[in-house]
Design a protein around this motif. Structure first.
Motif, short mmCIF file in Angstrom:
data_model
loop_
_atom_site.label_atom_id
_atom_site.label_comp_id
_atom_site.label_asym_id
_atom_site.label_seq_id
_atom_site.Cartn_x
_atom_site.Cartn_y
_atom_site.Cartn_z
N ASP A 166 -3.49 4.77 -3.62
CA ASP A 166 -4.87 5.24 -3.46
C ASP A 166 -5.17 6.40 -4.41
N HIS B 87 -10.03 3.27 -1.76
CA HIS B 87 -10.30 2.63 -0.48
C HIS B 87 -11.24 3.48 0.38
N ASN B 88 -11.03 4.78 0.37
CA ASN B 88 -11.94 5.69 1.06
C ASN B 88 -12.75 6.42 -0.01
N SER C 158 -0.31 4.78 0.66
CA SER C 158 -1.60 5.31 1.10
C SER C 158 -1.47 5.94 2.47
N HIS D 264 0.82 -1.21 0.00
CA HIS D 264 0.00 0.00 0.00
C HIS D 264 0.86 1.26 0.00
N MET E 49 -3.32 5.18 4.77
CA MET E 49 -3.70 4.15 5.73
C MET E 49 -2.53 3.74 6.62
#
Length: 266
Positions: free
Chosen positions: A80, A125-126, A43, A41, A45
């Motif tokens: 992302d 993802h969001n 990102s 990832h 996150m």
């Protein structure tokens, strides 16, 4: 249905995944997979603070062998999509110091990471930023993400539950030589009930429009690498053409990358 490349997998560097790069490679080798792409990832996150130091594991991917335990190994990331314009994570993070704090020419964090990746998978993802947008606007968001020269794949569009016009995105991907992912994780566990129908629809329209698909286990532990029972069942249930499966073997995947402008000798 033949699939021998898994180009969406994760390692410990994704923080919520549990295996090393070599464990993922061994898992691919054990199943006679020809090619593995590791795509941790990229990102917000992962860290509260978005700095080069926190993402430095991407800037040393060059040390990975290109062939490991008989498996062709590609260096990637899952980045992302962060806004309705299709911008990618790290595009607005400016970096002017190396990890040693030595001054350097200012660049974006995205540029620095992408320099070391063979390809990127762009995923939502969001999806908060997509909710007030029209389906046409969300389609343009995906298309703009695909236009980034390093983005090869749109990740798990059937699972992201973004309301978008599908055909324009698939047509753009087809015309650019980019790939739409059919993702094993989207069809498993708690994802299955909400994702089976949209994933099937995506695959059907890819077949009808001549858009190539990629396969990703989206493994977050090595025991899931190369597992594609549910993807296989889905594709076979709709008689999906083998010729449109870019991950059927290493030659097909590298050929698809070359035609899309990526370095097929990677």
């Amino acid at each position: 249905m033949r699939i021998s490349c898994d180009i969406h997998t994760h390692t410990l560097f994704s923080r919520h995944a549990y295996s090393t790069v070599e464990e993922d490679v061994w898992a691919a080798a054990d199943q006679d997979f020809e090619l593995l792409g590791v795509t941790d990832h990229f990102s917000d996150m992962l860290f509260e603070e978005q700095t080069l130091k926190n993402f430095q594991f991407f800037t040393n991917l060059d040390v990975w062998p290109r062939s490991w335990h008989g498996v062709r190994l590609l260096r990637g990331c899952e980045v992302d999509i962060v806004d309705g314009q299709g911008n990618l994570f790290g595009h607005d993070v400016r970096v002017d110091r190396q990890i040693s704090d030595t001054p350097m020419r200012e660049r974006s964090l995205k540029e620095l990471v992408f320099d070391h990746c063979d390809y990127a998978i762009a995923s939502v993802h969001n999806r908060t930023f997509t909710r007030d947008a029209s389906p046409a606007q969300n389609a343009q968001m995906y298309i703009h993400a695909l236009e980034d020269p390093k983005v090869l794949v749109l990740g798990h569009v059937g699972r992201s539950h973004v309301d978008f016009e599908l055909d324009p995105v698939l047509e753009a991907a087809r015309d650019m030589g980019k790939l739409i992912e059919i993702n094993e994780s989207s069809l498993a566990g708690h994802n299955r009930e909400r994702s089976l129908e949209p994933c099937t629809h995506v695959a059907e329209r890819c077949a009808e429009l001549g858009c190539k698909v990629s396969f990703g286990s989206d493994a977050h532990i090595c025991t899931d690498v190369g597992r594609y029972l549910k993807v296989k069942r889905l594709l076979e249930s709709i008689d999906f053409p083998q010729a449109l499966v870019a991950c059927s073997d290493a030659e097909a995947l590298l050929g698809a990358m070359g035609r899309a402008g990526f370095d097929a000798s990677a």
